[in-house]
Design an enzyme around this catalytic site. Structure first.
Site, short mmCIF file in Angstrom:
data_model
loop_
_atom_site.label_atom_id
_atom_site.label_comp_id
_atom_site.label_asym_id
_atom_site.label_seq_id
_atom_site.Cartn_x
_atom_site.Cartn_y
_atom_site.Cartn_z
N THR A 32 -48.05 -47.97 -23.94
CA THR A 32 -48.19 -48.52 -25.29
C THR A 32 -48.64 -49.97 -25.22
OG1 THR A 32 -45.91 -49.33 -25.37
CG2 THR A 32 -46.29 -47.07 -26.14
N LYS A 134 -29.49 -41.56 -18.31
CA LYS A 134 -28.61 -40.41 -18.50
C LYS A 134 -29.11 -39.20 -17.71
CE LYS A 134 -26.75 -37.29 -22.03
NZ LYS A 134 -26.51 -37.06 -23.48
N TYR A 210 -17.62 -65.58 3.10
CA TYR A 210 -16.32 -65.14 2.60
C TYR A 210 -15.91 -66.09 1.47
CZ TYR A 210 -15.02 -68.69 6.11
OH TYR A 210 -14.94 -69.82 6.86
N HIS A 278 -11.26 -80.51 -1.74
CA HIS A 278 -10.42 -79.47 -2.33
C HIS A 278 -10.34 -79.60 -3.85
CE1 HIS A 278 -9.40 -78.09 1.60
NE2 HIS A 278 -8.78 -79.20 1.93
N ASP A 469 9.07 -95.44 -15.89
CA ASP A 469 9.08 -95.63 -14.43
C ASP A 469 7.71 -95.90 -13.85
OD1 ASP A 469 8.28 -93.08 -15.06
OD2 ASP A 469 9.67 -92.03 -13.72
#
Length: 515
Positions: A32, A134, A210, A278, A469
């Site tokens: 198309t 499907k 990992y 970290h 404190d």
């Protein structure tokens, strides 16, 4: 009737080549619109879908393929009953569907008006893809040019057909999610609010050896439509990125960007360097050039910066690169790196991953935290300094240099894990305590980290002081100005302690927990 392939794609990559190869193998091609024109112009024999259906395209192309001759040919099981029904209607089977969808996301991304965006919602395409997926036992469904070579195989294994079917449903699922996000009012295809239902459309963009630890598999995924400075960074030297590298580089670049913007808005200028370990900043500095900023950030915490990730806001030249000679780093990310610096890094620091940051053209404003069985979701903490209404609550007003350091320390502490306290002096983080279960412990760590450099420093805390404190500890170490959100029951006692000790204190009214 021989084998038929329906080809109708917005992304024309490889379509002429696969069409020609199929035609040479005796396939009948149906198509198309623009795909039909592209194949015909290339001299590939092709039949218009309208010639098969007996109906012309209607409603400005909104109706083209929605016809039993098309969907019957795709959905028919390859068994006598279904095939007899097709034959009775004069229809043939369609054994290959090669379709990808109207460029909805691209239309939204370029700011097209609403009416144009709506016209780029594909209807026939998803219907054909879903039908073919499907019936994948009898129909090969291709939505990605990377899979086109499978169309030229004599046989495609059932497991491969099933994989392609799953990929097809993912294709239509992502497409529908983008449309949903747009119609719910987002300015792009990324969720920026908290909808009643949230679909995570993620595609894998990078393999890593990992995850956080060697026993955890891991990978990097992109939220559909998103572009991230680290995710899209170009690695110009060093080893492949690891899971932790990505996380720390993202944290470093976020703080580096915020401080760079702060410097521009305050007209302070200079380059910024952020070292992260970290997930926490461990050395942050602003200086006149990249090399000086790096040296100040490194010296802020020479112990923690070892094995860290560094982000800088300016171009890294050979001079700046050579200043990093004596420090082991995992990652360096910058907006640009000169060829000479890249060559030096490759030769002298071959394990260092050197990244040139990508552009953050579209970033989701949602922050997701995993829970067992789901996620906790919130909007990202992007509140800028200029959105605050700082209030001086002590008798003594901060001096100009203290204001500069308070703003600087506030940006740093916002990017540290709670509980967090940061000391800054002269545009350098001189002490940082993060991830503590008590605010006084965070402050004690920051003061100990600073040592003598605490004299004349300014302190920022991401949450209020429940007691006085921290004020007394800071004053004893030589800190002269404090910034915190305020809002505690004992605020009057905390303010009285600051006045007693001659400190200036500013309340921002804005907490910045980060867990």
């Amino acid at each position: 009737m021989g084998r038929q392939a329906l080809i109708s794609v917005s992304d024309k990559t490889g379509v002429v080549e696969v069409g020609r190869a199929l035609a040479e193998r005796g396939w009948t091609l149906l198509s198309t619109g623009g795909t039909f024109a592209a194949l015909q112009e290339a001299g590939v024999p092709v039949t218009a879908v309208s010639d098969v259906t007996g109906f012309p395209e209607m409603l400005d192309g909104r109706v083209k393929t929605l016809h039993p001759a098309i969907h019957g040919g795709i959905l028919a099981r390859r068994e006598d009953g279904h095939l007899s029904e097709l034959a009775a209607q004069g229809f043939g089977t369609i054994d290959l569907v090669c379709v990808n969808l109207y460029p909805f996301r691209e239309t939204v991304a370029r700011g097209a008006p609403f009416a144009e965006v709506i016209e780029n919602i594909d209807i026939g395409g998803p219907a054909m893809i879903r039908s073919a997926a499907k019936n994948h036992a009898g129909v090969l469904v291709l939505v990605d040019p990377a899979d086109y070579e499978l169309a030229l195989q004599d046989e495609v294994a059932p497991t491969e057909r099933r994989r392609l079917a799953a990929k097809a449903y993912r294709h239509t699922s992502d497409y529908d999610a983008a449309i949903t996000a747009y119609l719910e009012g987002d300015s792009d295809t990324l969720p920026t609010k908290l909808p009643s239902e949230l679909t995570l459309n993620l595609s894998k963009v990078a393999e890593v050896r990992y995850g956080e630890n060697p026993h955890q598999p891991g990978a990097i995924y992109r939220w559909s439509g998103a572009h991230g400075p680290v995710m899209d960074a170009r690695v110009v030297a060093g080893k492949p990125m690891s899971f932790n590298n990505y996380a720390d580089a993202d944290a470093a670049w976020a703080l580096c960007t915020e401080l760079g913007q702060q410097a521009v808005l305050s007209q302070e200028g200079g380059m910024v360097c952020v070292a992260v370990k970290h997930g926490n900043p461990c050395g942050v500095a602003r200086a006149n050039d990249v090399r000086a900023a790096w040296e100040l950030a490194r010296d802020a915490d020479t112990l923690s910066v070892f094995g860290g990730v560094v982000a800088v806001s300016g171009r890294v030249d050979l001079n700046a690169a050579q200043a990093m000679r004596g420090t082991f780093l995992e990652v360096l990310i910058a907006p640009d790196v000169t060829p000479e610096a890249v060559e030096w890094f490759a030769a002298k620091k071959p394990d260092l991953r050197v990244l040139i940051a990508g552009k953050a053209e579209a970033v989701s404003l949602l922050d997701l935290r995993p829970l067992a069985g789901g996620f906790a979701v919130q909007e990202r903490d992007t509140r800028p300094w200029d959105d605050l209404c700082p209030e001086v609550v002590t008798t003594r007003q901060p001096r100009d240099e203290e204001w500069n350091d308070l703003r600087f320390a506030w940006a740093v502490v916002k990017h540290a894990r709670s509980n967090a306290v940061v000391l800054a002096r002269g545009g350098v983080s001189v002490g940082l305590g993060a991830g503590a279960v008590s605010r006084i412990w965070a402050a004690e760590r920051a003061v100990a980290n600073a040592g003598e450099r605490a004299h004349g420093a300014s302190l920022a805390s991401e949450a209020f002081f429940p007691f006085d404190d921290v004020v007394r500890l800071a004053a004893g170490a030589g800190v002269t100005a404090i910034l915190q959100p305020g809002g505690a029951k004992r605020d009057p006692a905390v303010i009285a302690a600051a006045n007693e000790l001659g400190l200036s204190m500013v309340f921002t009214g804005s907490r910045h927990f980060r867990h």
